[in-house]
Design a protein around this motif. Structure first.
Motif, PDB file in Angstrom:
ATOM      1  N   SER A 282     -39.434 -31.151 -66.353  1.00 15.56           N
ATOM      2  CA  SER A 282     -40.860 -31.068 -66.410  1.00 15.56           C
ATOM      3  C   SER A 282     -41.644 -30.432 -67.481  1.00 15.56           C
ATOM      4  CB  SER A 282     -41.325 -30.300 -64.995  1.00 15.56           C
ATOM      5  OG  SER A 282     -40.765 -30.728 -63.784  1.00 15.56           O
TER       6      SER A 282
ATOM      7  N   GLU B 244     -42.453 -37.599 -67.672  1.00 12.18           N
ATOM      8  CA  GLU B 244     -43.520 -38.567 -67.836  1.00 12.18           C
ATOM      9  C   GLU B 244     -42.692 -39.608 -68.962  1.00 12.18           C
ATOM     10  OE1 GLU B 244     -47.452 -35.929 -68.088  1.00 12.18           O
ATOM     11  OE2 GLU B 244     -45.805 -35.261 -69.426  1.00 12.18           O
TER      12      GLU B 244
ATOM     13  N   SER C  67     -50.668 -40.650 -66.575  1.00  9.70           N
ATOM     14  CA  SER C  67     -51.580 -39.866 -65.987  1.00  9.70           C
ATOM     15  C   SER C  67     -51.930 -40.031 -64.400  1.00  9.70           C
ATOM     16  CB  SER C  67     -52.847 -39.644 -67.057  1.00  9.70           C
ATOM     17  OG  SER C  67     -53.799 -38.588 -66.361  1.00  9.70           O
TER      18      SER C  67
ATOM     19  N   GLN D 292     -50.567 -41.710 -62.368  1.00  5.23           N
ATOM     20  CA  GLN D 292     -49.354 -41.633 -61.238  1.00  5.23           C
ATOM     21  C   GLN D 292     -48.749 -40.301 -61.470  1.00  5.23           C
ATOM     22  OE1 GLN D 292     -47.384 -45.796 -61.220  1.00  5.23           O
ATOM     23  NE2 GLN D 292     -48.116 -45.691 -63.194  1.00  5.23           N
ATOM     24  N   HIS D 293     -49.187 -39.371 -62.115  1.00  2.00           N
ATOM     25  CA  HIS D 293     -48.595 -38.007 -61.831  1.00  2.00           C
ATOM     26  C   HIS D 293     -47.364 -38.007 -62.062  1.00  2.00           C
ATOM     27  CE1 HIS D 293     -52.785 -36.238 -61.129  1.00  2.00           C
ATOM     28  NE2 HIS D 293     -53.129 -37.544 -60.587  1.00  2.00           N
ATOM     29  N   TYR D 294     -46.725 -38.391 -62.837  1.00  2.43           N
ATOM     30  CA  TYR D 294     -45.268 -38.489 -63.161  1.00  2.43           C
ATOM     31  C   TYR D 294     -44.895 -37.100 -63.416  1.00  2.43           C
ATOM     32  CZ  TYR D 294     -45.017 -43.450 -63.449  1.00  2.43           C
ATOM     33  OH  TYR D 294     -44.724 -44.931 -63.255  1.00  2.43           O
TER      34      TYR D 294
ATOM     35  N   ASP E 103     -45.311 -34.313 -61.841  1.00  2.56           N
ATOM     36  CA  ASP E 103     -45.269 -33.633 -60.622  1.00  2.56           C
ATOM     37  C   ASP E 103     -44.524 -34.426 -59.690  1.00  2.56           C
ATOM     38  OD1 ASP E 103     -47.434 -32.012 -61.451  1.00  2.56           O
ATOM     39  OD2 ASP E 103     -48.962 -33.452 -60.626  1.00  2.56           O
ATOM     40  N   SER E 104     -43.730 -35.457 -60.078  1.00  2.31           N
ATOM     41  CA  SER E 104     -42.769 -36.343 -59.228  1.00  2.31           C
ATOM     42  C   SER E 104     -41.317 -35.699 -59.248  1.00  2.31           C
ATOM     43  CB  SER E 104     -42.570 -37.618 -59.918  1.00  2.31           C
ATOM     44  OG  SER E 104     -43.811 -38.356 -59.905  1.00  2.31           O
TER      45      SER E 104
END
Length: 161
Positions: free
Chosen positions: A41, A53, A90, A92-94, A96-97
């Motif tokens: 992260s 990301e 952005s 898809q908020h990778y 935060d995955s």
């Protein structure tokens, strides 16, 4: 941006290209899986993507290039669009995955991509199309996809370990 010079089409084999895709993923998975959620992260530098990301971007690349591979086999000289890579990552908020889930998606999509490549009729590797105005062959597209993936994985390996 291109990541390879490309090999003469007649020297390439779909099975070998497919094996190369699989090898890249299988070599990277152990050290990627060893990254903690926290380290995956953390961006390399301010304003840069984190590992999540980057893998998300490679997932999007697998999706887009799979579609291109299919279209280059079906259509005559198709005009293939690019995609807004930064926006895709952005939206898809990778970042935060879940890291393990994201790696699973990336590996599965590349397995699917490799399978599709292995079934290409060798004669079709010379099929031509345009991506954002640049003419290329199906063979070049596949080689460049592999080189693109290797490029990002090398960069991740340097800072993520």
């Amino acid at each position: 941006m291109t990541y390879t010079q490309g090999t003469k089409v007649e020297l390439l084999d779909p099975d070998e290209l497919s094996k190369h895709v699989r090898a890249v993923v299988h070599q990277a998975l152990p050290w990627l899986q060893a990254l903690t959620e926290a380290s995956a992260s953390r961006p390399e530098k301010t304003g840069k993507w984190c590992a999540k990301e980057v893998i998300g971007h490679l997932t999007d690349s697998a999706i887009n290039n799979h579609a291109r591979v299919m279209r280059l086999q079906i259509e005559v000289t198709p005009n293939l669009s690019g995609y807004e890579q930064v926006a895709w990552v952005s939206l898809q908020h990778y970042a935060d995955s879940d890291w393990g889930r994201l790696l699973g998606i990336w590996a599965t999509l590349n397995e699917h991509f490799a399978s599709a490549v292995s079934h290409i009729d060798k004669a079709r590797l010379a099929n031509r199309g345009n991506v954002e105005g640049d003419e290329l062959t199906l063979a070049f597209l596949i080689e460049d996809y592999i080189a693109h993936m290797e490029h990002h994985l090398r960069a991740l390996d340097v800072w993520a370990r």
